[in-house]
Design an enzyme around this catalytic site. Structure first.
Site, PDB file in Angstrom:
ATOM      1  N   HIS A 199      -1.606 -15.561   9.257  1.00 57.93           N
ATOM      2  CA  HIS A 199      -1.118 -15.869   7.915  1.00 57.93           C
ATOM      3  C   HIS A 199      -0.055 -16.947   8.015  1.00 57.93           C
ATOM      4  O   HIS A 199       0.742 -16.968   8.943  1.00 57.93           O
ATOM      5  CB  HIS A 199      -0.524 -14.607   7.275  1.00 57.93           C
ATOM      6  CG  HIS A 199       0.279 -14.864   6.034  1.00 57.93           C
ATOM      7  ND1 HIS A 199       1.660 -14.862   6.023  1.00 57.93           N
ATOM      8  CD2 HIS A 199      -0.102 -15.142   4.763  1.00 57.93           C
ATOM      9  CE1 HIS A 199       2.088 -15.118   4.797  1.00 57.93           C
ATOM     10  NE2 HIS A 199       1.044 -15.295   4.021  1.00 57.93           N
ATOM     11  N   SER A 200      -0.054 -17.887   7.067  1.00 58.59           N
ATOM     12  CA  SER A 200       0.975 -18.914   6.967  1.00 58.59           C
ATOM     13  C   SER A 200       0.991 -19.765   8.239  1.00 58.59           C
ATOM     14  O   SER A 200      -0.039 -20.311   8.640  1.00 58.59           O
ATOM     15  CB  SER A 200       2.335 -18.263   6.700  1.00 58.59           C
ATOM     16  OG  SER A 200       3.286 -19.214   6.305  1.00 58.59           O
ATOM     17  N   LEU A 201       2.152 -19.898   8.901  1.00 56.95           N
ATOM     18  CA  LEU A 201       2.205 -20.661  10.144  1.00 56.95           C
ATOM     19  C   LEU A 201       1.322 -20.019  11.206  1.00 56.95           C
ATOM     20  O   LEU A 201       0.660 -20.710  11.984  1.00 56.95           O
ATOM     21  CB  LEU A 201       3.646 -20.753  10.648  1.00 56.95           C
ATOM     22  CG  LEU A 201       3.839 -21.439  12.002  1.00 56.95           C
ATOM     23  CD1 LEU A 201       3.365 -22.882  11.954  1.00 56.95           C
ATOM     24  CD2 LEU A 201       5.295 -21.353  12.441  1.00 56.95           C
ATOM     25  N   GLY A 223      -1.436 -18.608  10.679  1.00 62.94           N
ATOM     26  CA  GLY A 223      -2.792 -19.026  10.373  1.00 62.94           C
ATOM     27  C   GLY A 223      -3.092 -20.410  10.908  1.00 62.94           C
ATOM     28  O   GLY A 223      -4.178 -20.664  11.451  1.00 62.94           O
ATOM     29  N   HIS A 258       2.739 -16.311  -2.099  1.00 62.16           N
ATOM     30  CA  HIS A 258       2.312 -16.657  -0.739  1.00 62.16           C
ATOM     31  C   HIS A 258       2.307 -15.466   0.208  1.00 62.16           C
ATOM     32  O   HIS A 258       1.619 -15.485   1.225  1.00 62.16           O
ATOM     33  CB  HIS A 258       3.247 -17.748  -0.195  1.00 62.16           C
ATOM     34  CG  HIS A 258       2.955 -18.184   1.205  1.00 62.16           C
ATOM     35  ND1 HIS A 258       1.875 -18.966   1.539  1.00 62.16           N
ATOM     36  CD2 HIS A 258       3.613 -17.944   2.374  1.00 62.16           C
ATOM     37  CE1 HIS A 258       1.875 -19.204   2.845  1.00 62.16           C
ATOM     38  NE2 HIS A 258       2.916 -18.588   3.374  1.00 62.16           N
TER      39      HIS A 258
END
Length: 499
Positions: free
Chosen positions: A289-291, A293, A399
């Site tokens: 997820h996010s970074l 990801g 987010h």
């Protein structure tokens, strides 16, 4: 008729017989893997240092008594234990290196980093395989991958018994090591045929406190800004000095800064190498997820394994700067134009980070010091249209991974169609050039931000629905009460809040 005449006649007839043609033997084409069901359990937790402790690499083996998978508490949702993690695999086509062992691939990446450009490999070094990958058309599988990515944020269980991987870590530096680095949770199915690595992502201090936040900001701005977070709002946290003029960038300078050995990508590769050494014959999937990801996507492009991400920051810009191996005919500077990568990026339209629009002067990301200018994802984008379907407004609060699980994945009856978007382009306003690395770079500021060829909304506002503090909503139905999940909801473990 004499014997000689008979012999002559037989020879004449033999000359009239046509030769028998032997059909060529077709190469053996392996059958694509059949659809299969898997039940995953947590097996290990790996931690690799990045900034303060780049040589640190530790592992915690999870026993059945503490193998519970937790979904962290967030915005009114209590932390709870999740039941069996079920997923379906299906045939997935990936173009990748024939020899994908880290011991072979990592020197290639190191050479590209040193020479400043990607080495050209023979077409025979590449193959197109049908592998057993996650079925991204199945809602249950997508939900399981999201839960694995969410689990990567839960710190615990308790005081884990960590073991050093490789050289022993200096015990005098022990204090605070858990807050620095990259963490991956490793799940395996019943017969170890498939493992999933869930990677830890960003935890911005402006939203959720400390932890790995400061280091993540440095990596975010190196990865996802056009040029070191220069020539943008004054709030951006500059991380290098590679701009040489107005919207002119020394890309060699950026590449060198991005490829320092203490960065997340190098740490992720070492983590991957150690995990696959434990499971040499298993199929590997990666979730993040996010970074986390984006870093998951880098690993997938490097080693040719399936990747499923959630709300990942657009990853194509840094992927083109990392020296990743690329097949013949592919543009190393535009990895978003490459098909058959095995990467699937799930997200929704109300998240400005995923959509690549959280970079305006008034954007929440900019106020927090983040320069998230990239807009293109590699592989396929799988987009939930929460703005059109649910009337959400674009906002940073959408987010968070737990909110994505609760308010998006579980609320939709089906998963979105995953689409290939090779036409997307990053940093359209910038002139990028390569150099021999000896130039002196200077900094200049400009009040405007970089635009891109893909149209994105740049408004970062609160969601259309009332905030969590303002609206009254019924107590959420726990995940273990849903048909797919079993288990209870005992006292929550110590956890790390995330963005």
């Amino acid at each position: 008729m004499s014997i000689g005449e008979v012999s002559d006649s037989a020879g004449h007839l033999a000359s009239l017989v046509l030769p028998i043609e032997v059909a060529p033997i077709a190469p053996l084409i392996p059958e694509p893997p059949a659809t299969a069901e898997h039940i995953f359990t947590l097996r290990h937790v790996y931690h690799h240092g990045t900034h303060k402790h780049p040589s640190l690499h530790r592992k915690h083996d999870v026993t059945p008594s503490n193998a519970d998978v937790w979904l962290a508490a967030e915005d009114g949702y209590e932390a709870e234990r999740i039941g069996p993690l079920r997923a379906r695999s299906n045939a997935l086509r990936i173009q990748r290196l024939v020899d994908r062992r880290p011991s072979v691939v990592d020197p290639m990446v190191a050479q590209s980093r040193q020479q400043g450009f990607v080495s050209v490999l023979s077409p025979s070094a590449w193959t197109v395989d049908d592998v057993a990958g996650p079925d991204v058309t199945d809602k249950g599988t997508v939900l399981t991958m999201a839960l694995m990515a969410a689990n990567a944020y839960v710190e615990g269980p308790g005081k884990a018994d960590w073991q050093d991987v490789g050289a022993p870590f200096n015990r005098s530096l022990d204090f605070g090591w858990e807050g620095d680095g990259l963490r991956g949770h490793v799940f395996a199915d019943e017969n170890n045929s498939t493992i999933v690595i869930g990677l830890k992502g960003t935890s911005p201090a402006v939203f959720d406190g400390d932890g790995t936040t400061t280091n993540d900001k440095v990596n975010d701005n190196l990865f996802f800004s056009c040029c070191c977070a220069q020539q943008g709002p004054w709030t951006w946290h500059q991380v290098c000095d590679c701009a040489t003029g107005t919207y002119t960038c020394n890309n060699t300078c950026v590449t060198q800064a991005l490829r320092e050995e203490n960065r997340y990508y190098q740490a992720a590769r070492e983590l991957y190498a150690n995990v696959t050494e434990v499971y040499p014959d298993s199929h590997v999937w990666i979730a993040g997820h996010s970074l986390g990801g984006a870093v998951s996507s880098f690993l997938g492009l490097t080693y040719g394994v399936p990747v499923v991400t959630f709300q990942a920051v657009p990853d194509a810009l840094p992927a083109g700067r990392l020296g990743l191996p690329v097949p013949p005919g592919a543009d190393p500077n535009a990895p978003q134009s490459r098909d058959y990568t095995g990467a699937f990026h799930f997200g929704h339209t109300a998240d400005p980070i995923y959509m690549g629009s959280c970079n305006g002067a008034t954007a929440s990301c900019s106020f927090a010091g983040y320069a998230l200018e990239s807009a293109c994802h590699t592989g396929h984008e799988c987009v939930y249209d929460t703005v059109g379907d649910k009337g959400w407004r674009v906002g940073i609060g959408t987010h968070k991974i737990v909110a994505v699980i609760r308010d998006v994945i579980l609320k939709y009856d089906t998963v979105p169609e995953c689409k290939f978007t090779p036409e997307c382009r990053d940093c359209g306003n910038w002139k990028m050039y390569e150099s021999n690395g000896t130039e002196t770079t200077t900094t200049s500021s400009a009040p405007t931000t970089t635009s891109i060829s893909r149209t994105r909304t740049e408004t970062c506002k609160t969601p259309h629905l009332k905030s969590q503090q303002q609206r009254q909503r019924p107590r959420p139905r726990p995940l273990h009460a849903l048909p797919q999940w079993e288990g209870g909801n005992p006292d929550s473990p110590e956890r790390n809040e995330e963005m």
